[in-house]
Design an enzyme around this catalytic site. Structure first.
Site, PDB file in Angstrom:
ATOM      1  N   ASP A   1       0.835  -1.197   0.000  1.00 49.93           N
ATOM      2  CA  ASP A   1       0.000   0.000   0.000  1.00 49.93           C
ATOM      3  C   ASP A   1       0.873   1.252   0.000  1.00 49.93           C
ATOM      4  O   ASP A   1       2.043   1.228   0.386  1.00 49.93           O
ATOM      5  CB  ASP A   1      -0.902  -0.018   1.237  1.00 49.93           C
ATOM      6  CG  ASP A   1      -2.206   0.737   1.018  1.00 49.93           C
ATOM      7  OD1 ASP A   1      -2.272   1.561   0.082  1.00 49.93           O
ATOM      8  OD2 ASP A   1      -3.152   0.495   1.779  1.00 49.93           O
TER       9      ASP A   1
ATOM     10  N   GLU B   1       3.333   5.124  -3.677  1.00 49.54           N
ATOM     11  CA  GLU B   1       3.602   6.221  -4.628  1.00 49.54           C
ATOM     12  C   GLU B   1       5.019   6.829  -4.504  1.00 49.54           C
ATOM     13  O   GLU B   1       5.552   7.221  -5.553  1.00 49.54           O
ATOM     14  CB  GLU B   1       2.544   7.323  -4.470  1.00 49.54           C
ATOM     15  CG  GLU B   1       1.169   6.926  -4.910  1.00 49.54           C
ATOM     16  CD  GLU B   1       0.451   6.044  -3.875  1.00 49.54           C
ATOM     17  OE1 GLU B   1      -0.459   5.294  -4.280  1.00 49.54           O
ATOM     18  OE2 GLU B   1       0.816   6.097  -2.684  1.00 49.54           O
TER      19      GLU B   1
ATOM     20  N   ASP C   1      -7.968   4.383  -3.538  1.00 52.11           N
ATOM     21  CA  ASP C   1      -9.077   4.661  -2.620  1.00 52.11           C
ATOM     22  C   ASP C   1     -10.171   5.466  -3.315  1.00 52.11           C
ATOM     23  O   ASP C   1     -10.419   6.641  -2.998  1.00 52.11           O
ATOM     24  CB  ASP C   1      -8.557   5.407  -1.394  1.00 52.11           C
ATOM     25  CG  ASP C   1      -7.566   4.581  -0.601  1.00 52.11           C
ATOM     26  OD1 ASP C   1      -7.649   3.347  -0.665  1.00 52.11           O
ATOM     27  OD2 ASP C   1      -6.709   5.164   0.076  1.00 52.11           O
TER      28      ASP C   1
END
Length: 971
Positions: A565, A568, A642
């Site tokens: 998760d 980035e 998300d």
């Protein structure tokens, strides 16, 4: 290492034509350039003061791929590519012809013309047809800048698309786009936006932009969106210069609002919130309204780009154009194209309700782009030593994507269970909750293969420890063993690259220089309330140490798969781009400006290489929120982040998944049901609950026809029995969808074999298969799932039908009714509550496996072959052990199945290959679907099916209107 050295031992033949070429550079006098041949290319030094380019190197990587590098300096200084890992191709011929100022370099598949007097390269196919060309004279630009105290360049390259074609790729966008031509896309990793710098058109051309920094793809003439003050604004009273902004602390109560005149709306990042009126605070009941008129000096289609967290409504010229919600802390981007006439004022009203204590909103625009401007495509990057790209030639889109994977790496197979159903939520809070949840699935006989532990399984202050909180997970080893042995369910766990400074693991990583410093120095707390940072995945020693930590504390417990998760990396959400780069600096690979987008790639590398070393024969599976060129080689799938639990978000995921898949990475998924939910769904009244159940039903129906089938989200949760009670229409519809996915596993797993063997793409935009159908190429809400299934998700509440375009030059069958329909038409397709419209292409052979509750419950000893007549068809049934990497050494089998429509003959060919545990015999159930026999889909078998016993030897099965007995293919 320069790329010419990477491929220096490729056998090539340099055919010299025109001027004789020697191994040393030759001066061309007044022509202002020197050149020298390479073993499979040419290097040119320009000496023309008109150009910023000083050196160009063109090299063939394969007969269909050319590597282009250009520098503003006399030497080419590059670092090893993080994306490109291709090995030398087999021997191929290269030829160089020199007739200055023109140098022609060619293979048997490509001709490259280098016009040294124009600083231009042009690409031609073997028949001399122009494919793509750089813009002459000014298309290549270098602007000196300083990054981290060192000189580099901002670089850009403009390509002229002479074919006037559509372009696809570049990864995920959440704008509902598949055709990216004429769009402005900033390639900078964000939650919900994972970029891949590969794009292609249907005119046989692909481009891989080999730059890891933040880049932009756009028409040459429009390099970015502008603030509103670039338009003529008038406020609500008609006064020039601004719009009237009304800030209300609580829209439910009357009071004294704050009124300002504003000529830009830019609450985009955390620091921008300081520009809100001092007496105004964000909260769920706040509201801001902007009103006035907007006038442009241009005529044509203008595009307004909104970034919004919360509720947004926009009225343009009196018409409601946008009515959307997005969770306040994770804003979404929305496009609003509008036609405007120069000098004409258009009334506008923008209403924003932040819906949270931290929310973001902005509005920008760009002017109309002419058709000629749209043909000039620009790649630009903010930091580089050189321009570096690969031109890929391909006969069709699949061969273009094959070229991308040749350069960046083959996609390995996932374990077979990964193609089944996964259940996840944010988040399971204890060991007992996980076990109870899985037990409920098994009690209800709902198919399930994977349960997912999301974040916060550690002690509250121990993020980065990679350890379970013993108070809530007293026996994680026993929990995982129970999942494996009692329930036959696999276990995936979320692992962030994040460390709290209070975690026991922090100090050793910090002292070793493996953690980014700035966020610790800033003492910036996250939403839980602790100071954190991320590890430097660009550092090989840090990658190894991070994997060793995960291996010792998680993998050895029996964890099956990894959820990476915030990759980035999302060190501080909603920080400005300069701040995000500062939080990464310095990396072991250089300044963040240079490597910003590649973090997810090297983070995936840590897990893939680590697990393959620790357990060489256990397939790696990684799910990551971000991606980059080459992610597929590390067994990484990407999900779309998300997103919101709205109909509009679901609609956008169709284009998002298609665009990402068309970018070369084959495995994509999403949060079925969306991640974040509106308050009205969290504590629903009967009306909201009914809408929620239908939204979940439609989303499951869409998700079952994606490469990976995965449900996840915040409350209300996404487990089938939490959505609706057993026996209800909603429950039955979702259960049917889940069971159908499992029946399709022979089809899906065979396509996964095609991905590995032949670089196939599962989720296919229609431009991949119907390049000559202009209607199909522009569609963004339907797609092919493999070669057979045309999928049309339903994304409108209470819709029981939807428009479906059936591409031309083939005919189709309704999957569920079996009804035959001719192609090249739009029809209103039935969409009852229990399924979405899915059509099967004529000539398809669709294999259906036995009913199962998990993928290894039983061997596929009986497979139904649904043969859709009307065209010739073929399908290769791929099988292997589903677990190991033996397939990489050839341990797999293929059963070729062919249908001859003229002869009405099905041939099940001789099995090729073998693997340990392979079924020696099986039964094929043959079902013929024809225009005259619209047989409904029946997962339970029926009279009229023909049974064929197969032992690996070829069999011919006549498929006339009345079945005949099969015979040996040799008889």
């Amino acid at each position: 290492m320069h790329s010419r050295n990477r491929y220096s031992f490729v056998w090539t033949f340099v055919w010299v034509m025109g001027f004789a070429l020697s191994s040393c550079a030759q001066q061309q006098g007044t022509l202002g350039m020197t050149y020298r041949p390479l073993s499979h290319g040419v290097e040119i030094h320009l000496q023309n003061p008109r150009f910023t380019t000083r050196l160009i190197r063109v090299e063939a990587v394969s007969p269909t791929i050319v590597h282009v590098q250009a520098s503003a300096e006399d030497t080419l200084v590059t670092s090893p590519s993080l994306m490109v890992v291709s090995q030398p191709a087999a021997a191929f011929r290269c030829r160089v012809q020199s007739s200055p100022p023109l140098i022609i370099f060619s293979t048997d598949s490509l001709q490259v013309q280098i016009h040294t007097d124009k600083d231009q390269i042009r690409f031609f196919d073997p028949k001399g047809r122009l494919l793509l060309e750089e813009k002459a004279y000014t298309g290549r630009q270098f602007k000196p800048v300083t990054v981290d105290g060192k000189p580099v360049y901002q670089v850009s390259q403009v390509f002229v698309d002479t074919a006037r074609d559509a372009w696809y790729g570049l990864g995920e966008n959440q704008l509902g786009l598949t055709n990216i031509k004429g769009q402005i896309l900033e390639l900078a990793q964000h939650n919900t936006e994972a970029f891949v710098p590969f794009a292609w058109n249907t005119h046989h051309s692909g481009l891989l932009w080999d730059n890891n920094g933040i880049s932009q793809f756009s028409p040459e003439a429009c390099t970015g969106y502008r603030e509103l003050d670039g338009l003529e604004l008038r406020n609500a009273d008609g006064q020039p210069g601004a719009l009237t902004a009304v800030y209300e602390q609580d829209f439910r109560n009357s009071g004294d609002p704050i009124v300002r005149q504003e000529n830009h709306i830019a609450y985009t990042y955390l620091p921008d919130l300081n520009h809100l009126p001092p007496a105004f605070t964000l909260n769920p009941h706040a509201q801001v309204t902007w009103e006035g008129t907007i006038c442009s000096p241009y005529t044509g289609e203008h595009e307004f780009l909104f970034t919004v967290g919360g509720y947004l409504k926009v009225w343009w010229n009196g018409k409601l154009m946008i009515d959307r919600w997005r969770q306040s802390w994770n804003p979404a981007s929305l496009l609003m194209p509008v036609e405007m006439k120069a000098g004409e004022a258009y009334p506008v009203k923008i209403q924003w309700r932040p819906d949270g204590n931290e929310s973001f909103f902005s509005v920008r625009w760009h002017r109309p782009i002419s058709e000629d401007e749209r043909q000039r495509l620009r790649f630009a990057s903010e930091a580089a030593r050189a321009i570096d790209y690969y031109f890929v030639y391909g006969a069709n889109p699949d061969s273009l994507i094959s070229g991308y994977r040749y350069l960046t790496g083959r996609a390995p197979l996932f374990p077979r269970w990964a193609y089944g159903f996964w259940q996840s939520r944010e988040h399971y809070a204890s060991q007992q909750e996980i076990l109870d949840m899985v037990a409920r699935f098994r009690q209800l006989h709902v198919p399930l293969d994977n349960i997912v532990q999301d974040w916060f399984y550690w002690k509250k202050d121990q993020w980065g420890s990679q350890q379970f909180d013993p108070a809530r997970y007293p026996d994680p080893q026993g929990m995982i063993d129970t999942l494996h042995r009692r329930y036959q369910v696999h276990f995936m766990i979320s692992v962030w690259p994040k460390f709290y400074e209070t975690a026991g693991t922090f100090r050793s990583f910090w002292d070793s220089g493996w953690l980014y410093r700035q966020n610790i120095w800033d003492q910036q707390k996250d939403w839980v309330g602790y100071v954190s940072t991320f590890y430097d995945a660009f550092n090989p020693r840090a990658r190894k140490a991070f994997w060793n930590l995960v291996d010792e504390r998680l993998f050895k417990l029996g964890v099956d798969a990894w959820w990476l998760d915030a990759s980035e990396p999302d060190i501080l959400s909603n920080a400005t781009i300069p701040k995000r780069k500062a939080l990464m600096n310095p990396t072991a690979a250089g300044p963040a400006d240079v490597v910003f987008n590649a973090y997810p790639l090297v983070n995936e590398q840590a897990f893939y290489e680590g697990q393959r070393q620790a357990a060489p024969d256990q397939r790696v599976f990684i799910l990551t929120r971000s991606a980059w060129g080459g992610s597929q080689r590390y067994a990484a799938a990407t999900w779309s982040g998300d997103i919101g639990a709205t109909w509009a978000d679901m609609r956008n995921q169709i284009a998002t998944g298609v665009s990402f898949s068309m970018s070369g990475i084959p495995y994509w998924t999403m949060d079925i049901g969306g991640f974040a939910t509106e308050a009205r769904f969290q504590h629903p009244d009967p009306t909201a609950e009914q809408e929620w159940q239908e939204l979940m039903t439609r989303w499951y129906q869409f998700g079952a026809f994606c490469p990976l089938f995965r449900a996840h989200g915040q409350a209300p949760y996404r487990e089938i029995f939490t959505i609706a009670a057993p026996g209800t229409d909603t429950y039955n519809a979702i259960l049917y969808t889940d069971r159908l996915r499992y029946r399709l596993l022979p089809y899906i797993y065979s396509l996964a074999g095609e991905v590995y063997l032949h670089h196939y793409t599962l989720m296919r935009g229609l431009a991949m298969d119907f390049t000559d159908d202009s209607i199909a190429c522009e569609l963004t809400d339907e797609y092919l799932f493999g070669p057979a299934l045309l999928v049309n998700p339903v994304y409108t509440y209470r819709a029981r039908s939807r428009n479906v375009y059936l591409p031309a030059h083939t005919d189709w069958y309704d999957l569920y009714s079996g009804k035959y329909v001719t192609g090249g038409q739009i029809l209103q397709a039935s969409a009852p509550y229990d399924h979405i419209p899915v059509f099967v292409k004529a000539g398809s052979i669709l294999p259906l496996g036995p009913e199962m509750e998990y993928t290894d419950q039983r061997p596929a000893d009986t497979i139904v072959l649904q043969v859709y007549t009307g065209a010739d068809g073929q399908f290769n049934l791929y099988e292997d052990d589903g677990k190991s990497y033996a397939y990489e050494k050839g341990a797999y089998s293929l059963i070729p199945i062919r249908y001859d429509n003229r002869r009405q003959l099905l041939t099940i060919g001789q099995r090729e290959g073998r693997f340990p545990g392979m079924l020696q015999k099986r039964v094929f159930v043959i079902r013929r679907v024809s225009p005259a026999h619209a047989w409904p889909l029946d997962l339970n078998g029926r009279a009229g099916d023909q049974l064929v016993e197969y032992d690996g030897q070829p069999i011919e099965v006549p498929l006339s209107e009345t079945f005949h007995q099969p015979k040996s293919a040799s008889s």
